[in-house]
Enzyme design. Structure first.
Site, PDB file in Angstrom:
ATOM      1  N   LYS A 136       0.887  -1.163   0.000  1.00  0.00           N
ATOM      2  CA  LYS A 136       0.000   0.000   0.000  1.00  0.00           C
ATOM      3  C   LYS A 136       0.926   1.214   0.000  1.00  0.00           C
ATOM      4  CE  LYS A 136      -4.180   1.599   2.349  1.00  0.00           C
ATOM      5  NZ  LYS A 136      -4.986   1.888   1.176  1.00  0.00           N
TER       6      LYS A 136
HETATM    7  C1  LIG Z   1      -6.540  -0.005  -4.115  1.00  0.00           C
HETATM    8  C2  LIG Z   1      -7.245  -0.545  -2.910  1.00  0.00           C
HETATM    9  N1  LIG Z   1      -7.852  -1.747  -3.013  1.00  0.00           N
HETATM   10  C3  LIG Z   1      -8.510  -2.286  -1.965  1.00  0.00           C
HETATM   11  C4  LIG Z   1      -8.589  -1.621  -0.754  1.00  0.00           C
HETATM   12  C5  LIG Z   1      -9.321  -2.243   0.399  1.00  0.00           C
HETATM   13  O1  LIG Z   1      -8.389  -2.611   1.373  1.00  0.00           O
HETATM   14  P1  LIG Z   1      -8.813  -2.687   2.918  1.00  0.00           P
HETATM   15  O2  LIG Z   1     -10.009  -3.566   2.961  1.00  0.00           O
HETATM   16  O3  LIG Z   1      -7.622  -3.290   3.562  1.00  0.00           O
HETATM   17  O4  LIG Z   1      -9.106  -1.307   3.347  1.00  0.00           O
HETATM   18  C6  LIG Z   1      -7.972  -0.377  -0.608  1.00  0.00           C
HETATM   19  C7  LIG Z   1      -8.002   0.340   0.675  1.00  0.00           C
HETATM   20  O5  LIG Z   1      -7.076   0.301   1.402  1.00  0.00           O
HETATM   21  C8  LIG Z   1      -7.281   0.169  -1.706  1.00  0.00           C
HETATM   22  O6  LIG Z   1      -6.689   1.363  -1.622  1.00  0.00           O
END
Ligand SMILES: Cc1ncc(COP(=O)(O)O)c(C=O)c1O
Length: 311
Positions: free
Chosen positions: A161
């Site tokens: 991330k």
């Molecule tokens: C590109 C992306 N995909 C999926 C998610 C969903 O991830 P999470 O459920 O860990 O928030 C996020 C958010 O963090 C994201 O930025």
């Protein structure tokens, strides 16, 4: 449905932000303009949500922050337990019952070299009240299939991330909003369904959940939670590559993410989807679990967590 109206500028608030081990006044939490994280994407972050004063899945988020940093080639100067404790403290100091937490770590300004292994790594954690990402009202959002795609896992560090990857989502999202949609749906580098700008994608097809594998998408913590909830309730979950044409077979479509929670989708381009019972049941269960009213089902092979151990 529209996005919530923008709040006053985020840098102009009362309160404190945890920066490199100490709380500093909110307005003074600044970085130098020559920071590596600003120029070359040497930055990783998390988005966490507070329910009833506690961060849901705090350990998982903090561990992903550390893993993202490692993927980007740097180590955080604090351990996962130390950062989790700092996050809990930031939430407590802010007096937050429900809100959002943004931990961020970045390579600093010691040199402006692209390869900067010795640049100091900084960490900040901000916590503040933040309502739902989409305003209440007729529930269900409309997606626009973007011309921008999620890159191949050998082109970009998909599992991290990192700010370096979010330029793609920002481009896709701003074009979708400019065209009157709520969010963008990104395909992967091969033209298969991938995810929205900040959430994972699920299709309900013939009583089963179908979702792209965590290959070209972020392996969302909400995604994993929803998969565990579904499997716990006997709902089959299939992780597989999905062609865009398969959207026409879906009886329901929804997104999952920390900020989005379980968010129904009522349109992808010209295709329409109803607000269906499967998404509604999973959203309700997710809502109970994040508030600690129900235990979080464990993935197969791991004992279920007690309600008191949530997060
Ligand atoms: C590109 C992306 N995909 C999926 C998610 C969903 O991830 P999470 O459920 O860990 O928030 C996020 C958010 O963090 C994201 O930025």
């Amino acid at each position: 449905m529209t996005r919530a109206a923008p709040a006053p500028s985020l840098d102009d608030r009362d309160g404190v932000i945890w920066c490199d081990g100490a709380f500093v006044p909110w307005r003074e939490a600044r970085l130098h303009v020559l920071s590596h994280g600003l120029h070359y994407g040497g930055s990783v972050f998390e988005g966490e949500r507070v329910y009833g004063g506690r961060v849901f899945k705090l350990h998982e988020h903090t561990a992903r922050l550390a893993a993202s940093a490692r993927t980007m080639g740097f180590e955080l100067p604090w351990s996962v337990p130390e950062l989790a404790a700092a996050t809990a403290e930031a939430v407590a100091v802010a007096g937050l019952t429900d809100g959002y937490v943004r931990p961020v770590a970045w390579r600093g300004s010691d040199t402006l070299r692209l390869v900067a292994p010795d640049n100091r790594v900084h960490v900040a954690i901000a916590a503040w009240p933040w309502p739902r990402i989409f305003t209440e009202g007729p529930r269900g959002i409309r997606l626009h299939t973007s011309r921008w795609r999620r890159p191949a896992p050998d082109t970009a560090p998909i599992s991290a991330k990192t700010a370096a990857l979010y330029a793609i989502g920002a481009l896709a999202g701003q074009e979708a909003e400019a065209a009157g949609h709520d969010d963008a749906l990104l395909l992967d580098h091969r033209g298969r369904l991938a995810e929205a700008t900040g959430a994972n994608l699920f299709l309900v097809i013939a009583g089963e959940l179908h979702t792209p594998p965590a290959e070209c998408v972020l392996d969302g913590i909400t995604r994993r939670t929803v998969i565990d909830i579904a499997r716990d309730r006997g709902l089959p979950v299939v992780e597989r590559h999905l062609a865009p044409a398969e959207l026409a077979r879906a009886g329901e479509v929804f997104l999952t993410g920390t900020a989005y929670e379980v968010q129904p989708v009522t349109a992808v381009d010209s295709l329409r989807f109803p607000l269906g019972p499967v998404g509604a049941a999973l959203a309700a269960a997710y809502g109970r679990i994040v508030r600690g009213e129900e235990g979080c089902p464990a993935p197969p092979g791991r004992p279920a967590r007690a309600v008191s151990e949530r997060g």
